[in-house]
Design a protein around this motif. Structure first.
Motif, PDB file in Angstrom:
ATOM      1  N   SER A  64      10.970 -16.895  -8.806  1.00  0.00           N
ATOM      2  CA  SER A  64      11.257 -15.576  -8.234  1.00  0.00           C
ATOM      3  C   SER A  64      10.203 -14.582  -8.683  1.00  0.00           C
ATOM      4  CB  SER A  64      12.644 -15.091  -8.664  1.00  0.00           C
ATOM      5  OG  SER A  64      12.631 -14.681 -10.022  1.00  0.00           O
ATOM      6  N   ILE A  65      10.236 -13.415  -8.035  1.00  0.00           N
ATOM      7  CA  ILE A  65       9.461 -12.268  -8.502  1.00  0.00           C
ATOM      8  C   ILE A  65      10.491 -11.187  -8.828  1.00  0.00           C
ATOM      9  CG2 ILE A  65       7.396 -12.799  -7.171  1.00  0.00           C
ATOM     10  CD1 ILE A  65       8.281 -10.829  -5.057  1.00  0.00           C
ATOM     11  N   SER A  66      10.090 -10.144  -9.547  1.00  0.00           N
ATOM     12  CA  SER A  66      11.048  -9.100  -9.913  1.00  0.00           C
ATOM     13  C   SER A  66      11.353  -8.236  -8.692  1.00  0.00           C
ATOM     14  CB  SER A  66      10.477  -8.222 -11.031  1.00  0.00           C
ATOM     15  OG  SER A  66       9.448  -7.386 -10.527  1.00  0.00           O
ATOM     16  N   PRO A  67      12.523  -7.548  -8.679  1.00  0.00           N
ATOM     17  CA  PRO A  67      12.836  -6.634  -7.589  1.00  0.00           C
ATOM     18  C   PRO A  67      11.762  -5.571  -7.380  1.00  0.00           C
ATOM     19  CG  PRO A  67      14.821  -7.080  -8.850  1.00  0.00           C
ATOM     20  CD  PRO A  67      13.664  -7.711  -9.608  1.00  0.00           C
ATOM     21  N   PHE A  68      11.176  -5.069  -8.477  1.00  0.00           N
ATOM     22  CA  PHE A  68      10.144  -4.041  -8.351  1.00  0.00           C
ATOM     23  C   PHE A  68       8.871  -4.613  -7.733  1.00  0.00           C
ATOM     24  CE2 PHE A  68       6.643  -1.451 -10.332  1.00  0.00           C
ATOM     25  CZ  PHE A  68       6.857  -0.333  -9.559  1.00  0.00           C
ATOM     26  N   GLU A  69       8.500  -5.843  -8.124  1.00  0.00           N
ATOM     27  CA  GLU A  69       7.334  -6.469  -7.505  1.00  0.00           C
ATOM     28  C   GLU A  69       7.567  -6.679  -6.019  1.00  0.00           C
ATOM     29  OE1 GLU A  69       5.299  -9.139 -11.082  1.00  0.00           O
ATOM     30  OE2 GLU A  69       6.964  -9.984  -9.930  1.00  0.00           O
ATOM     31  N   ALA A  70       8.792  -7.089  -5.666  1.00  0.00           N
ATOM     32  CA  ALA A  70       9.126  -7.309  -4.255  1.00  0.00           C
ATOM     33  C   ALA A  70       8.976  -6.026  -3.452  1.00  0.00           C
ATOM     34  CB  ALA A  70      10.550  -7.853  -4.125  1.00  0.00           C
ATOM     35  N   VAL A  71       9.483  -4.915  -3.993  1.00  0.00           N
ATOM     36  CA  VAL A  71       9.423  -3.673  -3.225  1.00  0.00           C
ATOM     37  C   VAL A  71       7.997  -3.129  -3.166  1.00  0.00           C
ATOM     38  CG1 VAL A  71       9.822  -1.918  -5.024  1.00  0.00           C
ATOM     39  CG2 VAL A  71      10.753  -1.589  -2.728  1.00  0.00           C
ATOM     40  N   CYS A  72       7.178  -3.351  -4.183  1.00  0.00           N
ATOM     41  CA  CYS A  72       5.778  -2.909  -4.124  1.00  0.00           C
ATOM     42  C   CYS A  72       5.022  -3.671  -3.046  1.00  0.00           C
ATOM     43  CB  CYS A  72       5.102  -3.093  -5.486  1.00  0.00           C
ATOM     44  SG  CYS A  72       5.512  -1.798  -6.686  1.00  0.00           S
ATOM     45  N   ILE A  73       5.285  -4.978  -2.952  1.00  0.00           N
ATOM     46  CA  ILE A  73       4.663  -5.763  -1.887  1.00  0.00           C
ATOM     47  C   ILE A  73       5.161  -5.274  -0.532  1.00  0.00           C
ATOM     48  CG2 ILE A  73       4.480  -8.048  -0.834  1.00  0.00           C
ATOM     49  CD1 ILE A  73       4.638  -9.255  -3.633  1.00  0.00           C
ATOM     50  N   ALA A  74       6.479  -5.030  -0.437  1.00  0.00           N
ATOM     51  CA  ALA A  74       7.070  -4.614   0.832  1.00  0.00           C
ATOM     52  C   ALA A  74       6.603  -3.217   1.247  1.00  0.00           C
ATOM     53  CB  ALA A  74       8.596  -4.660   0.734  1.00  0.00           C
ATOM     54  N   ILE A  75       6.584  -2.266   0.292  1.00  0.00           N
ATOM     55  CA  ILE A  75       6.088  -0.921   0.621  1.00  0.00           C
ATOM     56  C   ILE A  75       4.602  -0.989   0.954  1.00  0.00           C
ATOM     57  CG2 ILE A  75       5.592   1.382  -0.304  1.00  0.00           C
ATOM     58  CD1 ILE A  75       8.202   1.313  -1.779  1.00  0.00           C
ATOM     59  N   GLY A  76       3.860  -1.789   0.183  1.00  0.00           N
ATOM     60  CA  GLY A  76       2.452  -1.982   0.502  1.00  0.00           C
ATOM     61  C   GLY A  76       2.283  -2.570   1.886  1.00  0.00           C
ATOM     62  N   GLY A  77       3.250  -3.430   2.275  1.00  0.00           N
ATOM     63  CA  GLY A  77       3.195  -4.056   3.590  1.00  0.00           C
ATOM     64  C   GLY A  77       3.468  -3.090   4.725  1.00  0.00           C
ATOM     65  N   CYS A  78       4.283  -2.053   4.477  1.00  0.00           N
ATOM     66  CA  CYS A  78       4.602  -1.138   5.584  1.00  0.00           C
ATOM     67  C   CYS A  78       3.842   0.187   5.513  1.00  0.00           C
ATOM     68  CB  CYS A  78       6.112  -0.896   5.674  1.00  0.00           C
ATOM     69  SG  CYS A  78       6.900  -0.150   4.237  1.00  0.00           S
ATOM     70  N   VAL A  79       3.418   0.621   4.323  1.00  0.00           N
ATOM     71  CA  VAL A  79       2.606   1.842   4.232  1.00  0.00           C
ATOM     72  C   VAL A  79       1.158   1.454   4.469  1.00  0.00           C
ATOM     73  CG1 VAL A  79       1.838   3.732   2.755  1.00  0.00           C
ATOM     74  CG2 VAL A  79       4.205   2.949   2.635  1.00  0.00           C
ATOM     75  N   GLY A  80       0.731   1.631   5.694  1.00  0.00           N
ATOM     76  CA  GLY A  80      -0.622   1.193   6.054  1.00  0.00           C
ATOM     77  C   GLY A  80      -1.134   1.917   7.280  1.00  0.00           C
ATOM     78  N   ALA A  81      -1.708   1.159   8.207  1.00  0.00           N
ATOM     79  CA  ALA A  81      -2.310   1.754   9.406  1.00  0.00           C
ATOM     80  C   ALA A  81      -1.312   2.568  10.203  1.00  0.00           C
ATOM     81  CB  ALA A  81      -2.900   0.654  10.287  1.00  0.00           C
ATOM     82  N   GLY A  82      -0.045   2.159  10.182  1.00  0.00           N
ATOM     83  CA  GLY A  82       0.970   2.897  10.919  1.00  0.00           C
ATOM     84  C   GLY A  82       1.116   4.326  10.434  1.00  0.00           C
ATOM     85  N   ASN A  83       0.887   4.545   9.137  1.00  0.00           N
ATOM     86  CA  ASN A  83       1.031   5.886   8.571  1.00  0.00           C
ATOM     87  C   ASN A  83      -0.163   6.769   8.858  1.00  0.00           C
ATOM     88  OD1 ASN A  83       2.361   3.745   6.658  1.00  0.00           O
ATOM     89  ND2 ASN A  83       3.545   5.614   6.425  1.00  0.00           N
ATOM     90  N   ILE A  84      -1.315   6.185   9.060  1.00  0.00           N
ATOM     91  CA  ILE A  84      -2.528   6.968   9.314  1.00  0.00           C
ATOM     92  C   ILE A  84      -2.857   6.997  10.800  1.00  0.00           C
ATOM     93  CG2 ILE A  84      -5.024   7.078   8.924  1.00  0.00           C
ATOM     94  CD1 ILE A  84      -4.556   5.848   6.184  1.00  0.00           C
ATOM     95  N   SER A  85      -2.999   5.819  11.385  1.00  0.00           N
ATOM     96  CA  SER A  85      -3.403   5.717  12.782  1.00  0.00           C
ATOM     97  C   SER A  85      -2.221   5.690  13.737  1.00  0.00           C
ATOM     98  CB  SER A  85      -4.244   4.449  12.968  1.00  0.00           C
ATOM     99  OG  SER A  85      -4.697   4.321  14.294  1.00  0.00           O
ATOM    100  N   GLY A  86      -1.148   4.972  13.354  1.00  0.00           N
ATOM    101  CA  GLY A  86      -0.003   4.830  14.240  1.00  0.00           C
ATOM    102  C   GLY A  86       0.695   6.144  14.530  1.00  0.00           C
ATOM    103  N   VAL A  87       0.895   6.973  13.511  1.00  0.00           N
ATOM    104  CA  VAL A  87       1.534   8.277  13.697  1.00  0.00           C
ATOM    105  C   VAL A  87       0.669   9.157  14.596  1.00  0.00           C
ATOM    106  CG1 VAL A  87       2.243  10.402  12.534  1.00  0.00           C
ATOM    107  CG2 VAL A  87       2.776   8.196  11.512  1.00  0.00           C
ATOM    108  N   ALA A  88      -0.637   9.151  14.339  1.00  0.00           N
ATOM    109  CA  ALA A  88      -1.555   9.946  15.163  1.00  0.00           C
ATOM    110  C   ALA A  88      -1.532   9.469  16.610  1.00  0.00           C
ATOM    111  CB  ALA A  88      -2.971   9.855  14.596  1.00  0.00           C
ATOM    112  N   SER A  89      -1.497   8.157  16.797  1.00  0.00           N
ATOM    113  CA  SER A  89      -1.447   7.598  18.141  1.00  0.00           C
ATOM    114  C   SER A  89      -0.158   7.992  18.854  1.00  0.00           C
ATOM    115  CB  SER A  89      -1.568   6.071  18.077  1.00  0.00           C
ATOM    116  OG  SER A  89      -1.508   5.502  19.362  1.00  0.00           O
ATOM    117  N   ALA A  90       0.966   8.008  18.111  1.00  0.00           N
ATOM    118  CA  ALA A  90       2.247   8.412  18.696  1.00  0.00           C
ATOM    119  C   ALA A  90       2.168   9.835  19.227  1.00  0.00           C
ATOM    120  CB  ALA A  90       3.357   8.298  17.652  1.00  0.00           C
ATOM    121  N   ILE A  91       1.532  10.731  18.452  1.00  0.00           N
ATOM    122  CA  ILE A  91       1.386  12.128  18.873  1.00  0.00           C
ATOM    123  C   ILE A  91       0.429  12.234  20.050  1.00  0.00           C
ATOM    124  CG2 ILE A  91       0.568  14.421  18.178  1.00  0.00           C
ATOM    125  CD1 ILE A  91       1.480  13.705  15.308  1.00  0.00           C
TER     126      ILE A  91
END
Length: 495
Positions: A64-91
């Protein structure tokens, strides 16, 4: 020809019927839970952000990995291009009103990700090395296929796996980074992509342990630094914020008229643009995060589900909102630019050349953590598909370690050489996103009764609401008979 086909496909996949279905699923779980993410938001924070330094969040054991390691990977997985380019594209496509619908799905998405993460942990499996793995394909096959006896569960699992794997063709992070560095510093997009590919190859080569270590160091730092940069822009333009908020809510229901370089948008366009960019960014309903959360050493499936809800809050309610309001309050949203270029322009209006450098660095960090996180998701799917053929599985994973980064070169090369821009790119992302979202949400609806059992057990154990059922197994394979059966299936002794 290909570009027109992709644009058409996006309009079909993300038509009104699909949008209504997605929103209804989120609405159902949120209301049926008694608005749990909001009513118990303090509890979520206590056992996520408030528990980062305690033993439970950092505990892990073999396999296993720790819960904190899991969430860092998961947040790292979703905080990405969508936050910079995807939001701008939506607008750029849907106007300011798209941000309202982006927020709406985030509110529903907190509960949806809690549901899918909890089910992923509940139905997880253990391989011959003792390592935990799970995700939508596990709860589709085990929960729907075997526990409920509905053979459709196997079809749904296979469809999810195929649709999910296809997402690796999008190369989203590499495109965003190369686009930003090209616009800012005239660095050729293909040169950036090649260097980026080499770095990703290094990061993923040692697998999840190296990715976990990388994510726990980089993710918290990059989120805080980016937020500070965006918040300062909002403060510098604070006089425009009231009108921006009003515009977001008004345009969500009236559409946005043409202005400057902005061609205008209907309510449906705003809704579709905001919804699919929200799902692409926070991944709620997409089935991706459960693939890593299922590996965590958690005391209860829903305890890990709290981290899933927290991810959506951080990604969309905080990070995406800062990006959106920075773009809107600086007034650059209607200049005709789109994607990462639009976000960079917003930062440049306040910081000058430093804004371009800052966004270049942020894009690289966001991209690296997201791409590395998604590698772990794809490997989890491959491990499931080839779980009965361990030698072939290990060989395929070794090949995928090389193929996965190289796909960036293929996709960025095609889009740049064909003369297309970010609109085509994000339409491609939307198309490959539809299949895993649809199959995963169908599964959540079918397994709703099982989730409510998990939900009821958690409330009894940790809130004192109701009595703990001594016959309820916290994890599916805690039942020894079920564990033996699943072990036999994993070993190929039963079919």
């Amino acid at each position: 020809m290909i570009a027109d086909f992709i644009f058409k496909l996006e309009s079909i996949f993300w038509g009104l019927p699909f949008i209504i279905f997605v929103m209804l699923v989120g609405f159902y779980f949120t209301v049926r839970s008694g608005f749990f993410p909001f009513v118990k938001f303090g509890h979520i924070l206590k056992y996520t952000a408030g528990s980062i330094r305690n033993n439970e969040s950092n505990a892990k054991k073999d396999g296993s990995i720790s819960p904190f390691e899991a969430v860092c990977i998961a947040i790292g997985g979703c905080v990405g291009a969508g936050n910079i380019s995807g939001v701008a594209s939506a607008i750029a496509v849907g106007g300011p009103g798209a941000i309202f619908w982006l927020w709406i799905w985030a509110f529903f998405g907190m509960m949806v990700k809690l549901v899918e993460t909890s089910l992923g942990c509940y139905y997880r499996s253990q391989d011959e090395k003792g390592e935990y793995y799970g995700g939508p394909m596990e709860y589709m096959e085990k929960g729907i296929g075997r526990e409920m006896g509905i053979k459709f569960g196997y079809v749904l699992g296979a469809a999810f796996c195929v649709g999910f794997i296809l997402q690796f063709i999008q190369g989203s992070q590499a495109y965003t980074i190369s686009e930003m560095l090209n616009n800012s510093f005239k660095i050729p997009m293909m040169a950036t992509t090649v260097v980026y590919t080499i770095i990703i190859l290094y990061v993923v080569w040692k697998g999840t342990p190296r990715i976990a270590k990388f994510a726990t160091i980089i993710v918290p730092i990059m989120c805080v630094v980016y937020l500070l940069g965006g918040i300062i822009i909002v403060i510098l333009n604070i006089q425009n914020v009231p009108s921006v908020i009003q515009m977001i809510f008004k345009d969500a229901f009236t559409g946005t008229a043409a202005a400057g370089g902005f061609v205008g948008a209907t309510v449906t366009t705003a809704l579709r643009s905001g919804l699919n960019r929200s799902i692409n960014s926070n991944e709620a309903g997409q089935g991706s995060s459960p693939l890593i959360h299922s590996s965590a050493n958690t005391v209860h499936p829903m305890r890990q589900g709290l981290w899933g809800a927290f991810e959506v809050f951080v990604d969309t309610i905080i990070v995406c909102s800062v990006t959106a309001i920075a773009i809107l309050c600086t007034g650059v949203w209607s200049n005709g630019e789109t994607g990462a270029t639009l976000t960079m322009t917003a930062f440049e209006t306040s910081y000058g050349m430093f804004g371009r450098i800052f966004m270049g660095i942020m894009a690289v960090l966001f991209g690296l953590t997201t791409t590395a996180g998604w590698y772990t998701y794809y490997v989890a799917v491959i491990r499931h598909l080839l779980r009965k053929k361990t030698v072939l599985r290990d060989n395929i994973i070794q090949v995928f370690k090389v193929l996965f980064p190289c796909m960036n070169i293929i996709i960025v090369g095609y889009i740049t050489m064909s003369g297309n821009d970010a609109d085509l790119f994000w339409s491609l992302v939307s198309c490959v996103l539809a299949v895993p979202v649809f199959t995963n949400l169908i599964a959540l609806v079918i397994l709703r009764k099982k989730f409510w059992e998990i939900f009821k057990d958690y409330k009894a154990r940790y809130f004192g609401i109701g009595k703990v059922d001594p016959d309820f197994h916290v994890f599916y394979e805690d039942n020894i008979d079920i564990k033996n059966r699943e072990e036999s299936i994993r070993k190929g002794l039963e079919h």
